[in-house]
Design a protein around this motif. Structure first.
Motif, short mmCIF file in Angstrom:
data_model
loop_
_atom_site.label_atom_id
_atom_site.label_comp_id
_atom_site.label_asym_id
_atom_site.label_seq_id
_atom_site.Cartn_x
_atom_site.Cartn_y
_atom_site.Cartn_z
N ASP A 7 18.58 97.10 27.78
CA ASP A 7 19.06 95.75 28.10
C ASP A 7 20.01 95.84 29.28
OD1 ASP A 7 20.09 93.17 28.27
OD2 ASP A 7 20.03 92.88 26.10
N SER A 8 19.60 95.26 30.41
CA SER A 8 20.49 95.17 31.58
C SER A 8 20.43 93.76 32.13
CB SER A 8 20.07 96.19 32.65
OG SER A 8 18.73 95.99 33.06
N ALA A 13 25.20 97.00 30.37
CA ALA A 13 24.06 97.91 30.42
C ALA A 13 24.01 98.64 29.09
CB ALA A 13 24.18 98.90 31.57
N SER A 14 22.84 98.67 28.46
CA SER A 14 22.75 99.25 27.12
C SER A 14 21.39 99.90 26.92
CB SER A 14 22.97 98.15 26.07
OG SER A 14 23.04 98.68 24.76
N GLU A 26 22.98 104.77 20.57
CA GLU A 26 23.16 103.60 21.43
C GLU A 26 24.26 103.91 22.43
OE1 GLU A 26 23.64 98.76 21.01
OE2 GLU A 26 24.72 100.05 19.59
N TYR A 27 24.02 103.56 23.67
CA TYR A 27 24.98 103.80 24.75
C TYR A 27 25.13 102.47 25.49
CZ TYR A 27 27.08 106.61 28.60
OH TYR A 27 27.92 107.16 29.53
N ASN A 188 29.49 90.36 20.41
CA ASN A 188 29.45 89.18 21.27
C ASN A 188 28.82 89.39 22.64
OD1 ASN A 188 31.42 90.46 22.77
ND2 ASN A 188 33.09 89.09 22.16
N ARG A 189 28.24 90.56 22.88
CA ARG A 189 27.54 90.82 24.14
C ARG A 189 26.20 91.51 23.84
NH1 ARG A 189 31.25 88.07 25.36
NH2 ARG A 189 32.59 88.16 27.23
N GLN A 190 25.39 91.68 24.87
CA GLN A 190 24.08 92.30 24.71
C GLN A 190 24.21 93.71 24.13
OE1 GLN A 190 25.02 90.49 27.29
NE2 GLN A 190 23.31 89.41 28.24
N ARG A 191 23.28 94.05 23.25
CA ARG A 191 23.20 95.40 22.68
C ARG A 191 21.73 95.82 22.61
NH1 ARG A 191 26.44 96.55 17.28
NH2 ARG A 191 25.51 98.58 17.82
#
Length: 235
Positions: A7-8, A13-14, A26-27, A188-191
């Protein structure tokens, strides 16, 4: 089932690796570096740490949009490149559905909001169910005031998340007539973990594509394209 997820689509960035019911790694980074500098090194690191043979991955899931035009291009190009090199199918997960799935199991409406500038957000309205999400209103670009009206018309408590929430919090506080709360900081953000989890559900539903077929979902023109059309119309 083993999934590599990316996911970017926004500031975050994940990258993640999940196998069946387990999140192996997960990073996630929410900082200033561009995704072109971070995404592949993050994939390399989680692959190294988990001693993963990428050939054993079943699917590559990627946040497919909407979101940052540059970020979506980087994420899609990375997923397509890996898919072509490994001959693996892709799962394009709508960005807002992936973000909403952070709150799987919530007993309230879920409303992710990504700042789209010009008093607009990329958003959708969702309800969690045992095997995924019910889409109450699909993802789209909409004015914040219009979203507030839609949430008020829904008439149910709602949880808000995404980078658009702090940007438009004062408008939300003034306009929302329904009870609302903000998602906690770790949700609360993209993961990429949520992209992986939802990707597994979509894979079982047959929502897969080849790397060659994959395209980002921008939902609206980029600023450069809007300015070009405006200049052409003025001639």
């Amino acid at each position: 089932m083993k999934i590599l997820a990316l996911d970017s689509s926004g500031m975050v960035a994940s990258a993640a690796i999940a196998q069946d019911e387990i999140l192996l790694a997960e990073y996630t980074v929410n900082y200033k570096k561009t995704h072109s500098q971070t995404l592949l090194p993050m994939v390399d690191e989680i692959v190294r740490m988990t001693e993963l043979d990428l050939e054993t991955v079943d699917y590559i899931a990627v946040a497919a949009g909407p979101g940052s035009f540059t970020g979506l291009r980087i994420g899609s190009a990375t997923a397509k490149g890996l898919g072509l090199a490994l001959n693996k199918p892709l799962i394009g997960v709508p960005t807002l559905e992936g973000l909403a799935y952070n709150l799987a199991g919530a007993d309230k409406l879920i409303c992710p909001m990504m700042d789209a500038r010009r008093s607009q957000v990329y958003t959708g309205i969702y309800r969690s169910r045992e095997d995924g999400l019910d889409v109450i209103l699909p993802q789209r670009a909409v004015g914040v005031t219009e979203l507030i009206q839609e949430l008020n018309q829904a008439g149910e408590p709602v949880i808000l998340l995404g980078d658009g929430v702090p940007v438009y919090l004062s408008l939300l506080e003034e306009g929302l007539a329904v009870p609302f709360e903000k998602a906690p900081l770790h949700l609360n953000r993209q993961r990429a973990a949520s992209i992986a989890a939802l990707g597994m559900i979509y894979a079982k539903e047959g929502k897969i594509q080849t790397a060659a077929e994959h395209r980002p979902q921008y939902l609206r023109l980029s600023q450069a394209e809007r300015e070009r059309l405006k200049k052409e119309a003025a001639k």
